[in-house]
Scaffold this active site. Structure first.
Site, PDB file in Angstrom:
ATOM      1  N   TYR A 121       0.847  -1.184   0.000  1.00 57.08           N
ATOM      2  CA  TYR A 121       0.000   0.000   0.000  1.00 57.08           C
ATOM      3  C   TYR A 121       0.888   1.241   0.000  1.00 57.08           C
ATOM      4  O   TYR A 121       1.498   1.580   1.013  1.00 57.08           O
ATOM      5  CB  TYR A 121      -0.926   0.017   1.213  1.00 57.08           C
ATOM      6  CG  TYR A 121      -1.875  -1.150   1.320  1.00 57.08           C
ATOM      7  CD1 TYR A 121      -2.176  -1.958   0.220  1.00 57.08           C
ATOM      8  CD2 TYR A 121      -2.476  -1.463   2.531  1.00 57.08           C
ATOM      9  CE1 TYR A 121      -3.046  -3.024   0.336  1.00 57.08           C
ATOM     10  CE2 TYR A 121      -3.357  -2.529   2.654  1.00 57.08           C
ATOM     11  CZ  TYR A 121      -3.632  -3.316   1.549  1.00 57.08           C
ATOM     12  OH  TYR A 121      -4.498  -4.379   1.684  1.00 57.08           O
ATOM     13  N   PHE A 144     -19.413   0.920  -2.363  1.00 58.42           N
ATOM     14  CA  PHE A 144     -20.654   0.950  -3.127  1.00 58.42           C
ATOM     15  C   PHE A 144     -21.877   0.720  -2.256  1.00 58.42           C
ATOM     16  O   PHE A 144     -22.905   1.385  -2.412  1.00 58.42           O
ATOM     17  CB  PHE A 144     -20.589  -0.111  -4.232  1.00 58.42           C
ATOM     18  CG  PHE A 144     -21.673   0.005  -5.265  1.00 58.42           C
ATOM     19  CD1 PHE A 144     -21.554   0.905  -6.318  1.00 58.42           C
ATOM     20  CD2 PHE A 144     -22.807  -0.782  -5.192  1.00 58.42           C
ATOM     21  CE1 PHE A 144     -22.549   1.008  -7.275  1.00 58.42           C
ATOM     22  CE2 PHE A 144     -23.807  -0.684  -6.149  1.00 58.42           C
ATOM     23  CZ  PHE A 144     -23.677   0.218  -7.196  1.00 58.42           C
TER      24      PHE A 144
END
Length: 330
Positions: free
Chosen positions: A59, A211
């Site tokens: 990351y 989402f």
């Protein structure tokens, strides 16, 4: 905060924190992130009783571990810090998967320095390397346990047979794999295998990469550089179908007077006491909202309604593009 047990005697908060979205300038963007706000978010999570924080060397790469290390300095006691390895590196450039014991050792030494800690609580192989027998990989990780560099071993996106072979070498505390209302394939074989072997389950992307939280209705809602623009489920073709799932989550949330995100996380928590979701956050407000999910009690009617709207295989589009799908369930 409530707490749960993963495998190998590892106790964690019922909700963990996925720190990946806190990357400010790096290889995976989920919209703008601010280092100061990210650090405040981790501090407030600790104050709320969250103990479980997830990062990885890839990351950034590397910068996310540095940020987590800065945030937990002076606050380390009682925390469970998880990080992951998978890749070989040429500087900041990934040059391929490498599940060798030597690469695990290299990664641990770097992660310990960046995190500023003496021991990693949970060390995952981020993706299975099909070129290296899992027995060799886990055997090398087990040596790191013996040396006190890591406390527990985890795998990510491993298939059932790999899990069995790995657990025969050393206890596996957790499997981290995508799992959510709109991604339920693990229920077929992988989750039952974890339970057979006493392996805890850590769902990543428990909100469907945001989402299911209900704030996205089209690709226009995402920044131009947002990673999710490459997600097949967010495509113009698939997104309208998937919005129907969000509508059902919103109906359940409205009945309980809570957020969509809390319902999505509460649904995962209801799948078993060995399930510990790690929603990705980068702001205090969303973190605090997610941390409240263990207090949401969904009814059997709520669960049935969600199941009907989002059965296994009912989501439009695969969860990754072709290259990403080749790296899961190995």
């Amino acid at each position: 905060m409530k707490y749960r047990m993963l495998g190998d005697g590892l106790k964690v908060s019922a909700i963990g924190i996925g720190c990946m979205p806190m990357i400010r300038d790096g290889n995976i963007s989920y919209g703008a992130a601010d280092d100061d706000e990210s650090i405040r978010t981790i501090h407030e999570a600790i104050a709320l009783g969250v103990t479980f924080f997830d990062t990885a060397e890839m990351y950034g790469p590397f910068s996310n571990e540095e940020l987590v290390g800065a945030a937990i300095k002076g606050r380390r006691d009682g925390l469970v810090i998880a990080t992951k390895f998978a890749m070989r590196w040429n500087g900041d450039e990934m040059t391929g998967l490498d599940g060798s014991p030597a690469n695990a050792r290299r990664a641990v030494e770097g992660s310990l320095k960046r995190l500023g800690i003496d021991t990693i609580d949970l060390f995952y192989q981020h993706r299975v390397d099909p070129k290296v027998p899992i027995e060799d990989t886990v055997g090398g990780m087990a040596e790191l346990v013996k040396e006190g560099k890591i406390r527990h071993i985890g795998l990510s996106e491993a298939g059932p047979e790999t899990l069995r072979r790995a657990a025969a070498v050393h206890p596996i505390a957790a499997l981290q794999t995508e799992y959510s209302i709109w991604e339920r394939d693990v229920e077929d074989e992988i989750l039952p295998t974890c339970r057979e072997l006493g392996i805890g389950f850590v769902p990543y992307s428990p909100l469907g990469r945001g989402f299911l939280a209900g704030g996205i209705s089209s690709l226009n809602d995402l920044p131009a550089d947002d990673w999710r623009r490459n997600d097949p489920r967010y495509s113009a073709e698939n997104l309208p179908h998937n919005l129907a799932i969000v509508a059902t989550v919103a109906q359940v949330a409205a009945r309980h007077g809570v957020s969509n995100a809390q319902v999505a996380l509460a649904w995962l928590l209801a799948q078993g006491d060995d399930v510990v979701p790690i929603p990705g956050v980068k702001r205090r407000a969303t973190m605090a909202d997610s941390a409240g999910a263990p207090d949401v009690a969904l009814t059997t009617e709520d669960l049935a309604e969600i199941d009907a709207a989002a059965p296994r295989g009912g989501t439009a589009g695969p969860r990754y593009a072709e290259r990403g799908m080749r790296m899961v369930k190995l």
